[in-house]
Design an enzyme around this catalytic site. Structure first.
Site, short mmCIF file in Angstrom:
data_model
loop_
_atom_site.label_atom_id
_atom_site.label_comp_id
_atom_site.label_asym_id
_atom_site.label_seq_id
_atom_site.Cartn_x
_atom_site.Cartn_y
_atom_site.Cartn_z
N ASP A 21 181.76 -58.84 70.77
CA ASP A 21 181.05 -60.08 70.41
C ASP A 21 181.07 -60.23 68.88
OD1 ASP A 21 179.60 -62.41 70.67
OD2 ASP A 21 177.75 -61.47 71.39
N GLU A 22 180.91 -61.44 68.39
CA GLU A 22 180.85 -61.69 66.94
C GLU A 22 182.08 -61.09 66.23
OE1 GLU A 22 178.37 -63.52 65.67
OE2 GLU A 22 176.63 -63.26 67.00
N LYS A 27 179.18 -68.20 74.28
CA LYS A 27 180.13 -67.10 74.11
C LYS A 27 179.53 -65.78 74.59
CE LYS A 27 180.54 -67.77 69.66
NZ LYS A 27 179.71 -68.99 69.58
N THR A 28 178.33 -65.49 74.12
CA THR A 28 177.69 -64.24 74.49
C THR A 28 177.43 -64.22 76.00
OG1 THR A 28 176.73 -64.10 72.30
CG2 THR A 28 175.73 -62.73 73.99
N ARG A 77 170.63 -72.18 64.83
CA ARG A 77 169.68 -71.34 65.56
C ARG A 77 168.63 -72.20 66.24
NH1 ARG A 77 172.80 -68.16 66.64
NH2 ARG A 77 174.16 -69.63 65.63
N GLN A 86 181.07 -68.82 61.72
CA GLN A 86 179.86 -68.01 61.59
C GLN A 86 180.15 -66.66 60.94
OE1 GLN A 86 176.95 -68.16 64.88
NE2 GLN A 86 178.46 -69.41 65.96
P1 ATP Z 1 176.16 -68.06 68.97
O1 ATP Z 1 177.41 -68.69 68.42
O2 ATP Z 1 174.96 -68.51 68.24
O3 ATP Z 1 176.28 -66.58 69.12
P2 ATP Z 1 176.83 -68.31 71.75
O4 ATP Z 1 178.06 -69.12 71.79
O5 ATP Z 1 176.96 -66.86 71.93
O6 ATP Z 1 175.99 -68.67 70.46
P3 ATP Z 1 174.90 -68.15 73.85
O7 ATP Z 1 173.85 -67.49 73.06
O8 ATP Z 1 175.66 -67.38 74.86
O9 ATP Z 1 175.90 -68.91 72.87
O10 ATP Z 1 174.29 -69.41 74.58
C1 ATP Z 1 173.47 -70.35 73.89
C2 ATP Z 1 172.36 -70.85 74.80
O11 ATP Z 1 172.91 -71.69 75.82
C3 ATP Z 1 171.66 -69.73 75.53
O12 ATP Z 1 170.29 -70.07 75.66
C4 ATP Z 1 172.34 -69.71 76.87
O13 ATP Z 1 171.52 -69.17 77.86
C5 ATP Z 1 172.62 -71.18 77.11
N1 ATP Z 1 173.80 -71.44 77.96
C6 ATP Z 1 175.05 -71.03 77.74
N2 ATP Z 1 175.88 -71.46 78.71
C7 ATP Z 1 175.13 -72.19 79.57
C8 ATP Z 1 175.41 -72.92 80.79
N3 ATP Z 1 176.62 -73.00 81.30
N4 ATP Z 1 174.37 -73.55 81.37
C9 ATP Z 1 173.13 -73.47 80.84
N5 ATP Z 1 172.80 -72.81 79.71
C10 ATP Z 1 173.79 -72.17 79.08
MG MG Z 2 176.44 -65.25 70.62
#
Ligand code: ATP
Ligand code: MG
Length: 731
Positions: free
Chosen positions: A221-222, A34-35, A602, A252
């Site tokens: 975000d969040e 997402k981020t 995490r 979350q």
């Molecule tokens: P959270 O819910 O904990 O905030 P999130 O959904 O924001 O998580 P991110 O932090 O953006 O997720 O991504 C999680 C991990 O996966 C990071 O290390 C990111 O670099 C990696 N990642 C995300 N998308 C891809 C992709 N398409 N290919 C490879 N790695 C990815």
């Molecule tokens: Mg995130």
């Protein structure tokens, strides 16, 4: 303009990045990118769609996350680009208030002080003293109520109008007096930043239009952790263009106690009926096992949308579930395991995190890490800017920027002491009110007051004269030069020398001077306001260091958005996690479960969950039951480790005893200490002060023989048999 590569996004992520303007909801589980999508969407708008960075505003949950996002965007678009505004809600609101300060109304100008928690309490105490209520409510309670009102975007008038009884009316009255006091001090508290900014935009169409242009593309975000006033703010800013992209995960949402409303994300589709919705289902962070374990826990919540999360990552190791006899045992296991992982090259110290539910748990863990010589740091411990000598020096700077800052003034006149006590402070406040001047100017008028001792008046007059000089110079002077002057003129060095731990404090002051120099180099002269604002808005997560080679320790609430190759969650026990505050309240239990889900997700490669049979917390030792969250995980995903010398199962278990399920424990034999039958494990005994209990374990022999007794009321105690004077009892 370089063309942006979107190769490292999956197809749904790419769609969300490329989606045209309009409301967008990205709703997805942990670690699904997402981020990352938010970051790429910003970069794509700038690099490919020619959107001016000055029309993009992104809001993140922490300063650290904001900094990382800015860096990532710069990395993607090229550093020569102007940067979009990426910040926390609080920073964004502080900026709005400073830029629109002319609209703030009586009392406030652009140099307003941002009060921290301690200052806020001081101000509330003063208000309560002055109100002289017959039945004065505790200041902590008042503070919580005012904070809650601000989170819900309620003014004193709103509270008064909704008051159900006399007590509510008192809260409304104190809230109103408190706000008047803040205005007199040209100060705003944390909650006030959000509420005042929202009110300002709502009530001033021209200002609203300015900020709607700056937030023509608004990304949050969040989003699941926004409270009412943040929600209203977002809606107001996005109203003109409708270009609002929010990302979040209702699983979350962990800040209900701070007013977060999970409904904001669940109702997004209702608020924005034409919203495009993207669901990301692939997790890139964790192993299959960790993901399955986390999913098994969160499945038990009802207030959520059904979601699927899968990963192509390796199956990975089972989740380790360790049970220690006591919290020392648990801490020792964690320290031992960290030492083993790092020695084997499985992980580096900086790749490991230990989470706990409450700060008090950290002490025992720290002791164990020290014993094993594992380097660590605590996130959320004493912040650098909270050290006394630093706060003292900052108080001078605050008053230089904002001479009406009475709380800052009260602090600075006492460091070093000048004989200006509580009575003189009152006189200063009275003069300021009478003559309609700032608190700092009132300092200079003490000399003409008949009831002030000459010695005190002289000290105050001298202080005032050099402060006045620095106030005049501040707009064209660097922060470092101001600090040097404050230290020299106040005699701060001698003041520190007189302290027992003066050497350590001098080091901190040197650190502050270095920070001021670094800030000046970046900002140029006249940056005092921004310097103080940055410091005021530093939060726990800003202490997180990616480098530094140390294990991180933090509460689960701080873990949001982070990822670590190895994560420990300590204290998985009923009453601790889920916290006893949540007892019997299903909504609170669901919030705790979300916290557990956040913590577990995490972890990238290895996850450890631990609990104890007996825990001492806040000076109280109690028998501990495993957290219900542990039972929610399929045992097939777990590697179980139990104490080497686990207590024998109690065969005739009285119904209130014990709650621990030993079924899967490797039961060690009793150490055969023998002795009288009534001292055998499982026997019921009576103690003079603790009452009745069951012997749970024996240690040692003869003179030094000890027993663990679980008392019905007093909990688990370790007693020396010889002195305990235990009597056998029948039932
Ligand atoms: P959270 O819910 O904990 O905030 P999130 O959904 O924001 O998580 P991110 O932090 O953006 O997720 O991504 C999680 C991990 O996966 C990071 O290390 C990111 O670099 C990696 N990642 C995300 N998308 C891809 C992709 N398409 N290919 C490879 N790695 C990815
Ligand atoms: Mg995130």
């Amino acid at each position: 303009m370089s063309s942006l590569k979107l190769d490292d996004l999956n197809s749904v992520q790419r769609e969300a990045v490329l989606a045209p303007d309009g409301p967008i909801l990205i709703l997805a589980g942990a670690g699904s990118g997402k981020t990352r999508v938010l970051t790429y969407r910003i970069a794509h708008m700038i690099a490919e769609r020619g959107v001016a960075p000055g029309r993009i505003m992104a809001v993140t949950f922490t300063n650290k996350a904001a900094g990382e996002m800015r860096e990532r965007v710069a990395g993607l678009t090229g550093a020569d680009q102007r940067m979009p505004a990426v910040s926390t809600f609080h920073s964004a609101c502080a900026r709005i208030l400073r830029m629109e300060a002319a609209l703030l109304g009586a009392g406030h100008d652009r140099n307003f002080t941002i009060l921290d928690d301690g200052d806020t309490m001081t101000a509330i105490r003063r208000v309560l003293e002055e109100a002289q209520l017959a039945d004065s409510p505790p200041p902590e309670l008042m503070r919580a109520r005012i904070d809650q009102a601000k989170n819900e975007a309620l003014t004193p008038a709103d509270l008064a109008a909704n008051a159900a009884d006399g007590r509510d009316r008192v809260v409304a009255q104190i809230y109103a007096l408190y706000e008047a006091r803040l205005a007199a001090m040209n100060a705003i508290d944390f909650g006030g930043l959000l509420l005042r900014a929202y009110q300002l935009l709502r009530d001033h169409p021209a200002a609203l239009q300015r900020w709607q242009e700056r937030a023509a593309h608004l990304l949050v975000d969040e989003y699941q952790d926004t409270n009412r006033v943040q929600y209203l703010m977002v809606r107001l800013l996005a109203a003109a263009t409708g270009n609002l992209c929010v990302v979040g995960d209702e699983d979350q949402s962990i800040y209900r106690w701070r007013g977060a409303d999970i409904g904001n994300i669940l109702d997004f589709e209702r608020d924005y009926p034409n919203a495009r919705i993207f669901k990301l289902e692939q997790n890139y962070r964790s192993t299959k096992t960790i993901l399955a374990a986390a999913d098994a826990v969160i499945q038990n919540n009802r207030e959520r949308k059904a979601k699927r999360l899968w990963t192509e990552n390796a199956g990975g190791d089972p989740v380790t579930y360790h049970t220690g006899l006591t919290e020392r045992d648990e801490a020792d296991f964690i320290a031992r395991e960290i030492a083993r992982l790092t020695a084997a090259g499985t992980a580096r110290h900086a790749e490991i995190v230990v989470f706990y539910r409450v700060n008090a748990q950290s002490r025992v863990i720290e002791e164990a890490l020290v014993r094993r010589r594992v380097p660590y740091y605590i996130v959320g411990g004493l912040r650098f800017y909270d050290h006394r000598e630093i706060k003292d020096l900052l108080a001078y700077l605050r008053v230089i920027l904002n001479p009406a800052d009475a709380v800052g003034l009260e602090r600075m006149v006492g460091a070093p002491t000048r004989g200006i006590g509580a009575k003189t402070i009152e006189t200063i406040a009275a003069i300021a009110a009478r003559d309609a001047i700032s608190a700092c100017e009132a300092l200079g008028r003490l000399e003409s007051e008949s009831n002030v001792a000459l010695r005190i008046a002289k000290a105050a007059g001298e202080l005032y004269s050099w402060m006045r000089e620095l106030i005049a110079r501040a707009p064209a002077t660097g922060v470092r030069a101001l600090l040097d002057q404050v230290i020299e003129r106040s005699g701060f060095a001698a003041h520190l020398d007189a302290m027992i731990d003066g050497a350590a404090r001098r080091q901190n002051v040197a650190e502050l001077l270095a920070a001021a120099s670094a800030f000046d180099a970046e900002h140029g002269p006249g940056g005092l306001g921004e310097f103080l604002e940055r410091i005021a808005l530093v939060n726990d997560s800003d202490q997180i260091q990616a480098a530094g080679g140390r294990v991180a320790l933090m509460t689960l609430h701080t873990s949001k958005g982070l990822e670590y190759p190895v994560a420990f969650i300590a204290g998985m026990e009923e009453g601790l996690f889920p916290h006893m505050r949540a007892r019997d309240n299903e909504r609170e239990i669901e919030e705790e479960r979300r916290l557990c889900y956040v913590g577990m997700t995490r972890a990238r490669r290895l996850l450890y969950l631990s609990n104890t049979l007996s825990r001492e917390l806040y000076g109280n030792r109690q028998e501990a039951r495993p957290s219900r969250f542990l039972a929610e995980i399929d045992p097939g995903l777990l590697r179980r480790i139990v104490p080497e010398r686990a207590p024998r199962p109690v065969l005739q278990t009285p119904s209130r005893e014990p709650y621990v399920d030993y079924a899967d424990s490797q039961i060690a034999e009793d150490d055969g200490a023998g002795g009288e039958a009534h001292m055998a494990v499982g026997a019921r005994v009576q103690h003079l002060t603790f009452g009745r209990g069951v012997i749970r374990r024996r240690e040692g022999r003869g003179e030094t023989a000890k027993v663990w007794v679980n008392f019905d009321r007093a909990g688990l105690k370790l007693l020396v048999v010889k002195f305990a004077n235990l009597r056998p009892v029948a039932d």
